[in-house]
Design a protein around this motif. Sequence first.
Motif, PDB file in Angstrom:
ATOM      1  N   ASN A 133     -43.212-126.485  64.222  1.00  0.00           N
ATOM      2  CA  ASN A 133     -44.391-126.168  63.380  1.00  0.00           C
ATOM      3  C   ASN A 133     -44.917-125.008  63.867  1.00  0.00           C
ATOM      4  N   ALA A 134     -45.807-124.160  62.868  1.00  0.00           N
ATOM      5  CA  ALA A 134     -46.409-122.909  63.172  1.00  0.00           C
ATOM      6  C   ALA A 134     -47.464-123.191  64.019  1.00  0.00           C
ATOM      7  N   ALA A 135     -48.123-124.288  63.981  1.00  0.00           N
ATOM      8  CA  ALA A 135     -49.558-124.426  64.722  1.00  0.00           C
ATOM      9  C   ALA A 135     -49.117-124.649  65.990  1.00  0.00           C
ATOM     10  N   ASP A 136     -48.278-125.708  66.377  1.00  0.00           N
ATOM     11  CA  ASP A 136     -47.841-125.739  67.655  1.00  0.00           C
ATOM     12  C   ASP A 136     -47.183-124.466  68.469  1.00  0.00           C
ATOM     13  N   ALA A 137     -46.471-123.662  67.599  1.00  0.00           N
ATOM     14  CA  ALA A 137     -45.814-122.080  68.260  1.00  0.00           C
ATOM     15  C   ALA A 137     -47.160-121.438  68.437  1.00  0.00           C
ATOM     16  N   TYR A 138     -48.149-121.281  67.641  1.00  0.00           N
ATOM     17  CA  TYR A 138     -49.138-120.471  68.148  1.00  0.00           C
ATOM     18  C   TYR A 138     -49.858-120.963  69.248  1.00  0.00           C
ATOM     19  N   THR A 139     -50.164-122.300  69.387  1.00  0.00           N
ATOM     20  CA  THR A 139     -50.646-122.770  70.632  1.00  0.00           C
ATOM     21  C   THR A 139     -50.051-122.419  71.839  1.00  0.00           C
ATOM     22  N   LEU A 140     -48.708-122.483  71.760  1.00  0.00           N
ATOM     23  CA  LEU A 140     -47.834-122.059  72.846  1.00  0.00           C
ATOM     24  C   LEU A 140     -47.862-120.808  73.334  1.00  0.00           C
ATOM     25  N   LEU A 141     -48.046-120.003  72.289  1.00  0.00           N
ATOM     26  CA  LEU A 141     -48.010-118.392  72.770  1.00  0.00           C
ATOM     27  C   LEU A 141     -49.554-118.200  73.377  1.00  0.00           C
ATOM     28  N   GLU A 142     -50.513-118.972  73.089  1.00  0.00           N
ATOM     29  CA  GLU A 142     -51.846-118.625  73.746  1.00  0.00           C
ATOM     30  C   GLU A 142     -51.741-119.168  75.307  1.00  0.00           C
ATOM     31  N   HIS A 143     -50.880-119.799  75.438  1.00  0.00           N
ATOM     32  CA  HIS A 143     -50.850-120.542  77.022  1.00  0.00           C
ATOM     33  C   HIS A 143     -49.406-120.023  77.665  1.00  0.00           C
ATOM     34  N   ASP A 144     -48.626-119.351  77.188  1.00  0.00           N
ATOM     35  CA  ASP A 144     -47.275-118.827  77.739  1.00  0.00           C
ATOM     36  C   ASP A 144     -47.161-117.196  77.421  1.00  0.00           C
ATOM     37  N   ASP A 145     -47.538-116.449  78.310  1.00  0.00           N
ATOM     38  CA  ASP A 145     -47.272-115.164  78.139  1.00  0.00           C
ATOM     39  C   ASP A 145     -45.890-114.638  78.550  1.00  0.00           C
ATOM     40  N   THR A 146     -44.920-115.430  78.710  1.00  0.00           N
ATOM     41  CA  THR A 146     -43.747-114.793  78.972  1.00  0.00           C
ATOM     42  C   THR A 146     -42.463-114.863  77.912  1.00  0.00           C
ATOM     43  N   ILE A 147     -42.963-114.997  76.698  1.00  0.00           N
ATOM     44  CA  ILE A 147     -42.398-115.080  75.583  1.00  0.00           C
ATOM     45  C   ILE A 147     -41.916-113.618  75.053  1.00  0.00           C
ATOM     46  N   ASP A 148     -40.678-113.574  75.067  1.00  0.00           N
ATOM     47  CA  ASP A 148     -40.065-112.062  74.483  1.00  0.00           C
ATOM     48  C   ASP A 148     -39.949-111.776  73.095  1.00  0.00           C
ATOM     49  N   LEU A 149     -39.805-112.897  72.379  1.00  0.00           N
ATOM     50  CA  LEU A 149     -39.427-112.953  71.129  1.00  0.00           C
ATOM     51  C   LEU A 149     -39.720-114.030  70.383  1.00  0.00           C
ATOM     52  N   VAL A 150     -40.266-114.002  69.111  1.00  0.00           N
ATOM     53  CA  VAL A 150     -40.449-115.184  68.264  1.00  0.00           C
ATOM     54  C   VAL A 150     -39.491-114.766  67.051  1.00  0.00           C
ATOM     55  N   ILE A 151     -38.855-115.948  66.760  1.00  0.00           N
ATOM     56  CA  ILE A 151     -37.846-116.201  65.589  1.00  0.00           C
ATOM     57  C   ILE A 151     -38.450-117.458  64.671  1.00  0.00           C
ATOM     58  N   THR A 152     -39.060-117.165  63.618  1.00  0.00           N
ATOM     59  CA  THR A 152     -39.476-118.193  62.811  1.00  0.00           C
ATOM     60  C   THR A 152     -39.111-118.406  61.686  1.00  0.00           C
ATOM     61  N   ASP A 153     -38.810-119.434  61.071  1.00  0.00           N
ATOM     62  CA  ASP A 153     -38.452-119.889  59.752  1.00  0.00           C
ATOM     63  C   ASP A 153     -39.780-119.524  58.611  1.00  0.00           C
ATOM     64  N   HIS A 154     -39.507-119.416  57.429  1.00  0.00           N
ATOM     65  CA  HIS A 154     -40.562-119.095  56.632  1.00  0.00           C
ATOM     66  C   HIS A 154     -41.214-120.297  55.924  1.00  0.00           C
ATOM     67  N   ALA A 155     -40.382-121.106  55.198  1.00  0.00           N
ATOM     68  CA  ALA A 155     -40.828-122.190  54.348  1.00  0.00           C
ATOM     69  C   ALA A 155     -41.161-123.410  55.368  1.00  0.00           C
ATOM     70  N   MET A 156     -42.304-123.596  55.674  1.00  0.00           N
ATOM     71  CA  MET A 156     -42.896-124.738  56.595  1.00  0.00           C
ATOM     72  C   MET A 156     -44.166-125.082  56.006  1.00  0.00           C
ATOM     73  N   PRO A 157     -44.325-126.426  56.408  1.00  0.00           N
ATOM     74  CA  PRO A 157     -45.713-127.031  55.658  1.00  0.00           C
ATOM     75  C   PRO A 157     -46.839-126.643  56.592  1.00  0.00           C
ATOM     76  N   GLN A 158     -47.983-126.579  55.945  1.00  0.00           N
ATOM     77  CA  GLN A 158     -49.265-126.016  56.291  1.00  0.00           C
ATOM     78  C   GLN A 158     -49.379-124.432  56.629  1.00  0.00           C
ATOM     79  N   MET A 159     -48.446-123.941  57.376  1.00  0.00           N
ATOM     80  CA  MET A 159     -48.491-122.439  57.708  1.00  0.00           C
ATOM     81  C   MET A 159     -47.076-122.079  57.361  1.00  0.00           C
ATOM     82  N   THR A 160     -46.907-120.975  56.919  1.00  0.00           N
ATOM     83  CA  THR A 160     -45.589-120.462  56.593  1.00  0.00           C
ATOM     84  C   THR A 160     -45.473-119.604  57.778  1.00  0.00           C
ATOM     85  N   GLY A 161     -44.061-119.366  57.822  1.00  0.00           N
ATOM     86  CA  GLY A 161     -43.564-118.337  58.804  1.00  0.00           C
ATOM     87  C   GLY A 161     -44.177-117.058  58.777  1.00  0.00           C
TER      88      GLY A 161
END
Length: 652
Positions: free
Chosen positions: A569-597
């Motif tokens: 889900n998008a919310a958990d993904a955003y939270t992860l990025l706030e605590h992990d600065d080692t991510i090089d790339l984000v690949i996200t689906d679009h049609a997701m509940p609550q927050m789209t890609g």
Amino acid sequence: MPPSSPPLTPPLPEERYRLLVEAVTDYAIFMLDPTGQVISWNPGAQRCKGYRETEIIGQHFSIFYTVSDQQAGLPKRALSTAMSTGRFEHEGWRVRKDGSYFWANVVIDPIWTHSGELIGFAKVTRDLTERKQAEAELAKSEQQFRLLVQGVTDYAIFLLDPEGRVSNWNQGAQRIKGYLPEEIIGQHFSRFYTEEDRAKGEPERGLSIARTTGRFEKEGYRQRKDGSLFIAHVVIDAIYSDDDTLLGFAKITRDITQSRQTQQALEQAREALFQSQKMESLGQLTGGIAHDFNNLLMVILGSLNIAARHLRNDPKATRLLDNAIKGAQRGVSLTQRMLAFSRSQELRPEVLAIPTLVHDMAEMLQRTLGPQVEIETRFPLGLDAILADANQLELALLNLMVNARDAMPNGGNITLSAANELVSPNNTLALTPGPYVRVVVTDTGAGMNKVTLAKAMEPFFTTKGPGEGTGLGLSMVHGMAEQLGGRLHIESSPGQGTSVKLWLPTAQHEPGQAQSPNPTVSKQTGQADQTESKEQPLKVLVVDDDSLVLFSVAAMLEDLGHDVVEKDNAADAYTLLEHDDTIDLVITDHAMPQMTGAELAEAVHQKWPSLPLILASGYTEQLQLPAYLPKLTKPFSQDTLMKALCEVIVTD
């Protein structure tokens, strides 16, 4: 004894007549001397004319006549006629004492002695004013009714004699049927019927039913003087006298052609609305199915690609996997057609010249259609360019021409033509007014009946045998045309071939923006760059609410040597990025509940503008994406994924 009463003496005959005359009050009965002077006066005369006996005896009877009748010598002529013929009778206006007029019936008889001497005249007058007024009212009513009937122009109202011949004719009949009164009165009404109806005896049947039941009513075609036909509502009523003798028929005809056409147009509009709503519902259903199917194909293709990479040394397994991959790719093609029908496929419009596009695909068309089909192209020199997706338009034309070939099993001719057309407001195709290019594919095949034609653009409808067609070819072309702002229209009839017309807006008609090429983004700076990335392991955050797709994408990335972090889900993904600065790339689906890609990508880009993003979507809507967010269309293969990584990840 009281004296006895004297016996009653019966009156003399002359006395009896006097008593009789004086008892009459409804008639003015009086005598004139030979010169016309009144010499007797009964109560009826006093009531009728207003004079008392003492006022009128000795007066000349001409006092009862109007001034104009006196000047015309009517009183003198009345006495003279009575003397010469033995009787005078007349009706006309007479004058009372108070000067009022009344309508009188007058009879004057001469009175002669036995010796032939004229001793005077007997005059009987009856007041017929009420009858005269009733007759006048009736005449007025008849005149008004006659004027009413003659003044009606929306209905043909006329009479027929018992044999069916026209006996009168109103203005409405003249307007509707075209005949002048002198042209039609006396003619048989059967001339208003068509030759076919006359042969079937329809005119006689109508009169027979009206004669038997009193009324005949029907709608049908009738014929005007000029031979043209109109739709008529006809009522025939039989007219009988008081003794049940048939006098004739009253016939009323109304021209209902326009109202019938309006009703038909309304029914067609309702049917078109129903069809549109049905197609819209089917489109939404098909688009949803295609979205889910894309996710399934994503899992299948991803897993097959990975398996194929690891089983290269097993020929049998390789053939099986290749066969499975081809089957999955056919599924991809099917979903693309479904998306096209639902007007949800991703289009990359560009300015196209149709003659050039057709020329480039000519060899493929001839090879696909076979030697039995002769292809003719007709393009004017000044043909406008259009704004369309080249691949989708090629596929659409190929579908139309393959359908045309299949309608000609023994071969035939296919004509591919195009022309500029300026569509006006209120056009029957509901197109936005403006310039279009009309592309037409015409064949010489068997054609379609009305039932087949009505269903031709419905998804999954096909006249081909089992396994020979998906029923989505025309649906796909229809969806593409609608998505581009155009329209698809089919004309066909059995034995006359089929003509498929495709309206496409020109490049000057509400042009859309072509998709920008996907930029590459520097890993360090986040700036656009067109250089290819060097192979290096990346730490990729993959976000997808479908666990199967999430696993498949992660597996493909890991197989390419990258580290993967998975979030559903998008919310958990955003939270992860706030605590992990080692991510090089984000690949996200679009049609997701609550927050789209797309919403997740916007939030990430605002916070970390240099972080590369990819939107992986098989969703059935057109997305207007910013330049920093390239799209990876599901289902995609491992090779496609690898190319996408190379485009967005570069190093200095």
